[in-house]
Write a protein that holds these residues in place. Structure first.
Motif, short mmCIF file in Angstrom:
data_model
loop_
_atom_site.label_atom_id
_atom_site.label_comp_id
_atom_site.label_asym_id
_atom_site.label_seq_id
_atom_site.Cartn_x
_atom_site.Cartn_y
_atom_site.Cartn_z
N LYS A 239 -41.41 -28.40 10.72
CA LYS A 239 -42.92 -27.77 10.97
C LYS A 239 -42.91 -27.62 12.49
O LYS A 239 -42.95 -28.50 13.32
CB LYS A 239 -43.78 -28.97 10.51
N THR B 119 -45.24 -26.43 15.76
CA THR B 119 -46.58 -26.28 16.47
C THR B 119 -46.05 -25.15 17.55
O THR B 119 -45.31 -25.77 18.46
CB THR B 119 -47.24 -27.39 17.02
N ARG C 225 -50.72 -22.18 16.66
CA ARG C 225 -50.26 -21.91 15.31
C ARG C 225 -49.37 -22.94 14.74
O ARG C 225 -48.55 -23.32 15.47
CB ARG C 225 -49.88 -20.50 14.90
N THR C 226 -49.48 -22.99 13.56
CA THR C 226 -48.29 -24.02 12.83
C THR C 226 -47.66 -23.36 12.00
O THR C 226 -48.36 -22.33 11.27
CB THR C 226 -49.23 -25.13 12.27
N SER D 117 -45.48 -18.89 6.92
CA SER D 117 -46.97 -19.09 7.26
C SER D 117 -47.21 -20.64 6.62
O SER D 117 -46.51 -21.07 5.84
CB SER D 117 -47.84 -18.03 6.81
N THR D 118 -48.20 -21.06 7.05
CA THR D 118 -48.95 -22.43 6.54
C THR D 118 -49.81 -22.08 5.36
O THR D 118 -50.76 -21.20 5.45
CB THR D 118 -49.42 -23.12 7.63
N ILE D 119 -49.94 -22.92 4.23
CA ILE D 119 -50.73 -22.89 3.29
C ILE D 119 -51.72 -24.11 3.73
O ILE D 119 -51.12 -25.25 3.88
CB ILE D 119 -50.27 -22.94 2.04
N GLN D 120 -53.20 -24.01 3.59
CA GLN D 120 -53.88 -25.15 3.92
C GLN D 120 -53.86 -26.06 2.59
O GLN D 120 -53.97 -25.86 1.92
CB GLN D 120 -55.37 -24.67 4.23
N GLY D 121 -53.38 -27.40 3.23
CA GLY D 121 -53.41 -28.42 2.38
C GLY D 121 -52.06 -29.12 2.32
O GLY D 121 -51.40 -29.08 3.43
N HIS E 279 -55.52 -28.89 -1.98
CA HIS E 279 -56.46 -29.03 -1.05
C HIS E 279 -57.66 -29.30 -1.74
O HIS E 279 -58.26 -28.67 -2.60
CB HIS E 279 -56.65 -27.84 -0.33
N GLU E 280 -58.34 -30.72 -1.45
CA GLU E 280 -59.31 -31.12 -1.96
C GLU E 280 -59.37 -31.16 -3.39
O GLU E 280 -59.99 -30.58 -4.33
CB GLU E 280 -60.87 -30.16 -1.57
N ALA F 259 -53.71 -24.97 -3.78
CA ALA F 259 -53.92 -24.12 -2.87
C ALA F 259 -52.56 -23.13 -2.94
O ALA F 259 -52.75 -22.05 -2.07
CB ALA F 259 -54.05 -24.81 -1.75
#
Length: 292
Positions: free
Chosen positions: A31, A33, A38-39, A87-91, A193-194, A198
């Motif tokens: 991972k 940064t 951006r991550t 890319s990053t997927i939120q979650g 995510h939540e 995601a």
């Protein structure tokens, strides 16, 4: 670290920090940064075959299904397998208890993957089409790991395993497909995510094949641990496409996954994957109790 720096230079990345990603068993994943905030994720597969397969799968599925975007790709050289910048997927990867709401959503997204129809261009893709000779594919994976398993379990249990496999292979139903199958569809590769799905990650094992092999790890890690999840999953899946009778196919593929997982753990390092191997040994013994 020398290889990591080589890839960072190749992608011309200005990196603020680098973190290892745990639970990545078939690749080295970092991972990153970046200085611009951006991550992103850097993935270095163990083989060029896995690299090319995942690149092809992510490029093919990106506009049809929630997967990471390939930001950059290096095919490697004589000394290096290559790498993917993703890319990053939120979650976060799914861990812990799964309730029926999330199980339903997992069913929906799994069905969406299986609903992607292979086209003519896929015939020339690094994503191998094994559907047309499905029985041979199932058999080849089993015997690929058999010698490793033979060294790990009692001879009588090994002979029972061969007998069980050959007996049940004869009664397998017609394969459901062709479609894209993940082949490592487990909680760690489901981003949530939540309490909703995601996206899905890690497509280095993907094939064009039959759906029935794609349910085994969900069965091991979710259905058999959390009551009500298999029913909710089935409802979610069937809201998108028809589903095979899981009660009929899961017993064989549960055995198949346990057997192959013991071999996988032995090949990769028993000491490193001891808990995983021992878990699957226990599953295998449970399945074969009373089988003659």
């Amino acid at each position: 670290m020398k290889k990591l720096q080589q890839v960072l230079n190749q992608f011309k990345l200005n990196v603020l920090s680098v973190d290892d990603v745990p639970q990545s068993f078939s690749s080295t994943v970092y991972k990153l940064t970046l200085l611009d905030g951006r991550t992103v994720y850097l993935k270095i597969p163990y083989s060029r075959e896995k690299l090319q397969r995942e690149y092809a799968a992510l490029t093919r599925l990106y506009h049809e299904f929630p997967v990471p975007q390939v930001l950059d790709y290096w095919e490697g050289n004589d000394d290096f397998t290559g790498a993917l910048l993703l890319s990053t997927i939120q979650g976060v990867p799914l861990t812990g208890k799964v309730d029926t709401k999330l199980a339903y959503d997992i069913g929906v997204y799994h069905a969406r993957l299986h609903e992607v129809v292979p086209n003519e261009l896929d015939a020339t893709s690094p994503v191998e089409n094994v559907y047309d000779d499905w029985s041979s594919f199932v058999e080849s994976k089993f015997y690929f790991f058999a010698n490793e398993v033979k060294e790990m379990i009692h001879p009588r249990l090994y002979e029972q395993s061969l007998h069980y496999f050959n007996h049940h292979m004869k009664s397998l139903s017609s394969p459901d497909g062709p479609c894209f199958i993940h082949l490592d569809f487990r909680p760690g590769n489901i981003i949530v995510h939540e309490n909703q799905v995601a996206g899905i990650i890690d497509f280095e094992s993907v094939r064009i094949g039959a759906t029935e092999m794609d349910f085994t790890k969900l069965n091991r890690d979710i259905f058999m641990k959390y009551p009500g999840t298999i029913e909710a999953y089935q409802q979610g899946y069937q809201s998108i496409r028809p589903l095979l009778d899981l009660q009929t196919i899961l017993p064989f593929y549960r055995f198949y996954d346990a057997f192959n997982s013991i071999g996988w753990g032995k090949k990769r390092s028993f000491e490193k994957h001891r808990a995983f191997v021992e878990e699957n040994m226990s599953i295998l013994k449970t399945i074969l109790v009373g089988f003659r």
